[in-house]
Design an enzyme around this catalytic site. Structure first.
Site, PDB file in Angstrom:
ATOM      1  CG  HIS A  13      45.252  35.380  50.422  1.00  0.00           C
ATOM      2  ND1 HIS A  13      44.538  36.255  51.211  1.00  0.00           N
ATOM      3  CD2 HIS A  13      44.624  34.182  50.509  1.00  0.00           C
ATOM      4  CE1 HIS A  13      43.499  35.615  51.739  1.00  0.00           C
ATOM      5  NE2 HIS A  13      43.527  34.354  51.330  1.00  0.00           N
ATOM      6  CG  HIS A  48      44.861  38.410  45.017  1.00  0.00           C
ATOM      7  ND1 HIS A  48      45.932  37.581  45.253  1.00  0.00           N
ATOM      8  CD2 HIS A  48      44.196  38.515  46.203  1.00  0.00           C
ATOM      9  CE1 HIS A  48      45.911  37.192  46.525  1.00  0.00           C
ATOM     10  NE2 HIS A  48      44.875  37.758  47.128  1.00  0.00           N
TER      11      HIS A  48
HETATM   12  N1  Q9C Z   1      35.784  31.880  50.539  1.00  0.00           N
HETATM   13  C1  Q9C Z   1      42.782  39.373  49.620  1.00  0.00           C
HETATM   14  O1  Q9C Z   1      43.082  39.104  50.766  1.00  0.00           O
HETATM   15  N2  Q9C Z   1      39.532  32.984  48.592  1.00  0.00           N
HETATM   16  N3  Q9C Z   1      42.116  38.510  48.823  1.00  0.00           N
HETATM   17  C2  Q9C Z   1      38.166  32.714  48.618  1.00  0.00           C
HETATM   18  C3  Q9C Z   1      37.216  31.686  50.659  1.00  0.00           C
HETATM   19  C4  Q9C Z   1      39.866  34.217  47.935  1.00  0.00           C
HETATM   20  C5  Q9C Z   1      41.728  37.214  49.296  1.00  0.00           C
HETATM   21  C6  Q9C Z   1      37.879  31.431  49.316  1.00  0.00           C
HETATM   22  C7  Q9C Z   1      40.740  35.042  48.841  1.00  0.00           C
HETATM   23  C8  Q9C Z   1      41.106  36.376  48.254  1.00  0.00           C
HETATM   24  C9  Q9C Z   1      43.105  40.709  49.057  1.00  0.00           C
HETATM   25 ZN    ZN Z   2      44.683  38.292  51.638  1.00  0.00          ZN
END
Ligand code: Q9C
Ligand code: ZN
Length: 317
Positions: free
Chosen positions: A173, A137
């Site tokens: 993601h 990301h």
């Molecule tokens: N508490 C990776 O898998 N979402 N990043 C947060 C849930 C962010 C994931 C909402 C997710 C980021 C590398």
């Molecule tokens: Zn992820």
């Protein structure tokens, strides 16, 4: 095959994130890597520990100097075990800095970069870099989604100096950072399978119509999936993504690997059960080599060891 890890993944311990206006515990914790490493040991794989930070000159091919300086300086300001939500160069409320985040991120990036070097000099055909913090990301000048430095992108950049590179991203993601960093390039192909951004982070990218721009047009491919997809259909989509990698005919392949597609992942979940990760690995086995695997997400800590052993069993079958 060799597995690379930095024992200093312990250094970065985010305390909480803000989600939907609430302060919640942070999903991206050090024991994630401890568990995956446990799985690699069970399989008797060759494991190498490397605790060296990546040199600045390699980061600066991927991230802006100001961005990296900012992270470094902010981390130096933190004198205790607290965390700090940066006010600049950040896209969300999930990506806090702690005292040692910068150092941990440099060591994480070095694993991917070192892995790329091992592939380039022919000493390995497959390298698995247990990167933490994750990277896909992170954009040229922004942290997001638990990511600070884009490990896979830095490795792909290094590999691209010796040939064509395909990046296949199977984290739950969409890898907005990796997409952004190669969006205008025709020598690095990015293909991502992920939960549709209509319902999943990062929400603003990962749609089908993002195909690259300029000479990069046609070298970015997004495959957004319904979170309700059957595992059979998921594997079919994965096979066709691998076909597109083969059509590109890369000299090197980078796999951004997330275990957050696991059905019971606390923040992801594409309905893939534990046993089916053997099948995911067996399909991934069809990717051309040399292959660098870079760890991204996966948050069901109690299952990560088994997720890794299942995936690697399929891969090495
Ligand atoms: N508490 C990776 O898998 N979402 N990043 C947060 C849930 C962010 C994931 C909402 C997710 C980021 C590398
Ligand atoms: Zn992820």
């Amino acid at each position: 095959m060799v597995v690379l890890y930095a024992d200093d993944y312990h250094l970065h311990v985010p305390k909480f994130e803000y989600y939907d206006g609430r302060k919640t515990t942070h999903a991206e914790q050090p024991d994630r890597i401890a568990e995956i490493l446990k799985g690699c040991k069970i399989l008797g794989l060759k494991i190498e520990e490397i605790n060296k930070p990546i040199s600045k000159r390699f980061i600066e091919k991927t991230h802006s100097v100001h961005y990296i300086q900012y992270i470094k300086n902010k981390c130096l300001e933190i004198r205790n075990e607290d965390q700090l939500m940066p006010s600049a160069f950040i896209k969300d409320t999930y990506t806090p800095l702690t005292r040692h985040t910068y150092e941990a991120a440099l060591k994480s990036a070095n694993l991917a970069h070192h892995g790329a070097k091992l592939l380039k000099n022919g000493s390995e055909q497959v390298v698995y870099a247990l990167c933490r913090p994750p990277g896909h990301h992170a954009e040229n000048n922004a942290m997001a989604g638990y990511c600070y430095i884009n490990n896979a992108a830095i490795a792909a950049q290094e590999l691209s100096q010796s040939g064509r590179v395909a990046i296949i991203d199977i984290d739950y993601h969409h890898g907005n950072g990796t997409q952004q960093l190669f969006y205008e390039r025709d020598d690095v192909f990015y293909v991502s399978l992920h939960a549709s951004p209509e319902s999943a982070f990062p929400h603003s990218t990962g749609f089908k119509d993002e195909i690259g721009i300029g000479k990069g047009e046609g070298f970015n491919k997004n495959v957004p999936l319904s979170p309700e997809i059957s595992t059979e259909n998921y594997l079919t989509a994965l096979r066709s993504a691998i076909e597109s990698v083969n059509e590109f005919a890369p000299d090197y392949v980078v796999l951004s690997l997330g275990f957050d597609t696991y059905a019971n992942d606390p923040i992801g979940g594409l309905g893939i059960e534990l046993e089916s990760f053997v099948d995911v690995g067996a399909v991934i086995k069809n990717l051309p080599r040399p292959l660098l695997i870079v760890q991204e997400g996966g948050y069901q800590v109690s299952k990560l060891s088994e997720l890794a052993t299942n995936f690697l069993t399929g891969l090495n079958s």
